[in-house]
Enzyme design. Structure first.
Site, PDB file in Angstrom:
ATOM      1  N   GLU A   1       4.259  -2.666   3.038  1.00 15.43           N
ATOM      2  CA  GLU A   1       5.133  -1.587   2.667  1.00 15.43           C
ATOM      3  C   GLU A   1       6.088  -1.382   1.574  1.00 15.43           C
ATOM      4  O   GLU A   1       7.311  -1.274   1.916  1.00 15.43           O
ATOM      5  CB  GLU A   1       5.552  -0.934   3.834  1.00 15.43           C
ATOM      6  CG  GLU A   1       4.573  -0.745   4.981  1.00 15.43           C
ATOM      7  CD  GLU A   1       5.071  -0.245   6.348  1.00 15.43           C
ATOM      8  OE1 GLU A   1       6.313  -0.320   6.557  1.00 15.43           O
ATOM      9  OE2 GLU A   1       4.222   0.405   7.009  1.00 15.43           O
TER      10      GLU A   1
ATOM     11  N   GLU B   1      -2.541   0.520   7.865  1.00 15.95           N
ATOM     12  CA  GLU B   1      -1.869   0.759   9.211  1.00 15.95           C
ATOM     13  C   GLU B   1      -1.573   2.348   9.539  1.00 15.95           C
ATOM     14  O   GLU B   1      -1.715   2.976   8.617  1.00 15.95           O
ATOM     15  CB  GLU B   1      -0.311   0.360   9.236  1.00 15.95           C
ATOM     16  CG  GLU B   1      -0.026  -0.993   9.059  1.00 15.95           C
ATOM     17  CD  GLU B   1       1.572  -1.372   9.028  1.00 15.95           C
ATOM     18  OE1 GLU B   1       2.314  -0.461   9.569  1.00 15.95           O
ATOM     19  OE2 GLU B   1       1.782  -2.543   8.806  1.00 15.95           O
TER      20      GLU B   1
END
Length: 484
Positions: A182, A303
């Protein structure tokens, strides 16, 4: 980091012992599919299993369950892949894990976090379950904006990537590495700023990994807002791949796996979740953020997830719409967040007891995978009947039967106790519900994946919800530990 370059001979031997024959090679074919070295298409029916990236330095839930028990349950539910986050401290040879109930996990007693990571990866490998490793956090606490921080340099990041690649490159079912979890905030793409351009860092990270593990895939996530080549706002961390259209990645196309992240209102209420046209407005947003590249690259979600109706009521609607969109793009795989129930804003596949399953989430994932069951076929016109001779009656076949065999596998033994696994196979010709008895020594004090009782030297066991019924030829597995 010097600590990785001074790994003991024993640790290296352990790493090499993980390999079961020559490593597989994974690549991306011309149809943007993941394939192994035999050309077989690999569909990743995956879930994130977290803990090694935290201050516990071990997969979570071991305070409540046996670690192999959970892996058996994952596989029994249909998962064939895991994304396994880690942090640098977990890789150190002297880091010890926390929050393990050793009465449930006796075979982990005295092991370092790295040794447990080895065992966990080896178990996934032995079961034919794919592993995507994930460099998740630099400090085992928070997710950093960039691939480096004030206390964790790019050189350390590259050294950690090389260490992991070298340690697991010969484990057949480890298919690759997610370079950094991320990127967000200060992270940019294609701006020419070497200090913040994630695309250039990803290229350097990829080169470091592929120099050591040339058969691996490289997973690259997106960023958030970007000053060039991006419509900004409402982007989840790691979810913006728009700048790729202007600045392609210099990573071999047959190794590159795009793995953006995306979430719904349970994680953060973006303005578009309040749109009067929700969820019909979502496909255009997903297409802009990442979906536009599904036609030119291998792409899956690293995710995605949420509480699915047990939090913000819109989240179930959002997840249903996301799966429908992914299917429309030809994407039938990804890594759900998460297996663990202790993810505060998403919950997990498991409920808080670390055993019960969110069957509604599994139904959603089986829809994504294309394994949810056949739909009712479209009726075909009834043809005009033609006379046929009356057939000779055939005897009614004898119904099939189910019989079960057992195989006991010694997992671990020590002075005063042992742990075994028992594989139960339906050797009959019809599906059936298993209930078996096996001889034991001593007193059983813990068992998993079965309902059990002990009478003298006999352990009687039967299946639980997810493994109770076995088709002909199918195998279930349970385990137990005993004091001898």
């Amino acid at each position: 980091m010097s600590i990785f370059r001074t790994a003991s001979t024993l640790a290296l031997a352990t790493a090499l012992a993980l390999a079961a024959g020559p490593a597989f090679s994974y690549s991306i074919n011309n149809s943007r599919q993941i394939v192994d070295d035999s050309g077989k298409v690999v569909q990743l029916k995956g879930v994130n299993v977290f803990g090694f990236e935290t201050g516990n330095h071990v997969m979570h839930g071991l305070w409540a369950r046996n670690w192999k028990d959970m892996i058996v349950q994952m596989q029994g539910l249909g998962f064939n892949a895991v994304r396994l986050p880690f942090c640098p401290a977990t890789l150190r040879s002297d880091t010890m894990p926390a929050s393990i109930d050793y009465s449930r996990n006796a075979d982990l007693q005295g092991l370092t976090s790295l040794q447990i990571l080895d065992k966990v990866i080896a178990e996934f490998n032995a079961r034919g379950m794919y592993v995507l490793l994930d460099h998740h956090t630099p400090d085992c606490a928070g997710i950093s904006e960039l691939w480096y921080t004030g206390s964790y340099t790019e050189a350390q990041w590259l050294a950690d990537l090389r260490f992991v690649a070298n340690r697991y490159k010969n484990v057949p079912y480890v298919l690759g590495l997610d370079l950094k979890n991320e990127p967000h905030g200060a992270a940019t793409w294609g701006t020419g700023n070497a200090a913040t351009d994630w695309n250039k860092a990803a290229e350097r990270g990829s080169a470091a990994v592929l120099a050591v593990a040339p058969k691996w895939l490289i997973a690259v996530e997106g960023i958030t807002d970007n000053p060039v080549c991006s419509t900004n706002g409402g982007i989840f961390w790691g979810g913006n791949l728009q700048p790729l259209a202007c600045t392609p990645l210099n990573i071999p196309a047959n190794r590159l796996l795009l793995a953006p992240h995306v979430y719904g209102p349970d994680v953060f209420v973006q303005s578009y979740f309040n749109d009067s046209n929700f969820p019909n407005n979502m496909p255009a947003i997903w297409e802009r953020h990442f979906g536009q590249f599904a036609g030119t690259h291998a792409l899956l979600l690293g995710e995605f997830g949420g509480k699915y109706g047990e939090g913000d009521a819109r989240d179930k609607t959002w997840q249903d719409a996301l799966v429908k969109y992914l299917r429309s793009k030809g994407i039938n795989q990804g890594f759900y967040w998460s297996w663990n129930p202790n993810s505060g804003d998403t919950g997990g596949i498991l409920r808080d007891d670390w055993t019960s399953v969110r069957q509604d989430k599994m139904t959603l994932l089986r829809t994504l995978w294309g394994t949810a069951g056949n739909t009712t076929p479209t009726p075909t016109p009834t043809p005009t009947p033609t006379p046929t001779p009356t057939p000779t009656p055939t005897p009614t076949p004898t119904p099939g039967t189910s019989t079960f065999s057992t195989k006991v596998i010694v997992d671990n033994s020590w002075n005063g106790g042992y742990c075994n696994r028992v594989q139960v196979t339906n050797t009959g010709t019809a599906s059936g519900t298993w209930s078996i008895a096996v001889p034991v020594t001593g007193t059983v004090n813990n068992a998993w994946n079965a309902t059990w009782s002990q009478s003298g030297s006999t352990l009687r066991a039967s299946g639980v919800d997810f493994n109770r019924t076995l088709a002909a030829g199918a195998t279930a597995e349970f385990g137990f530990c005993a004091a001898s």
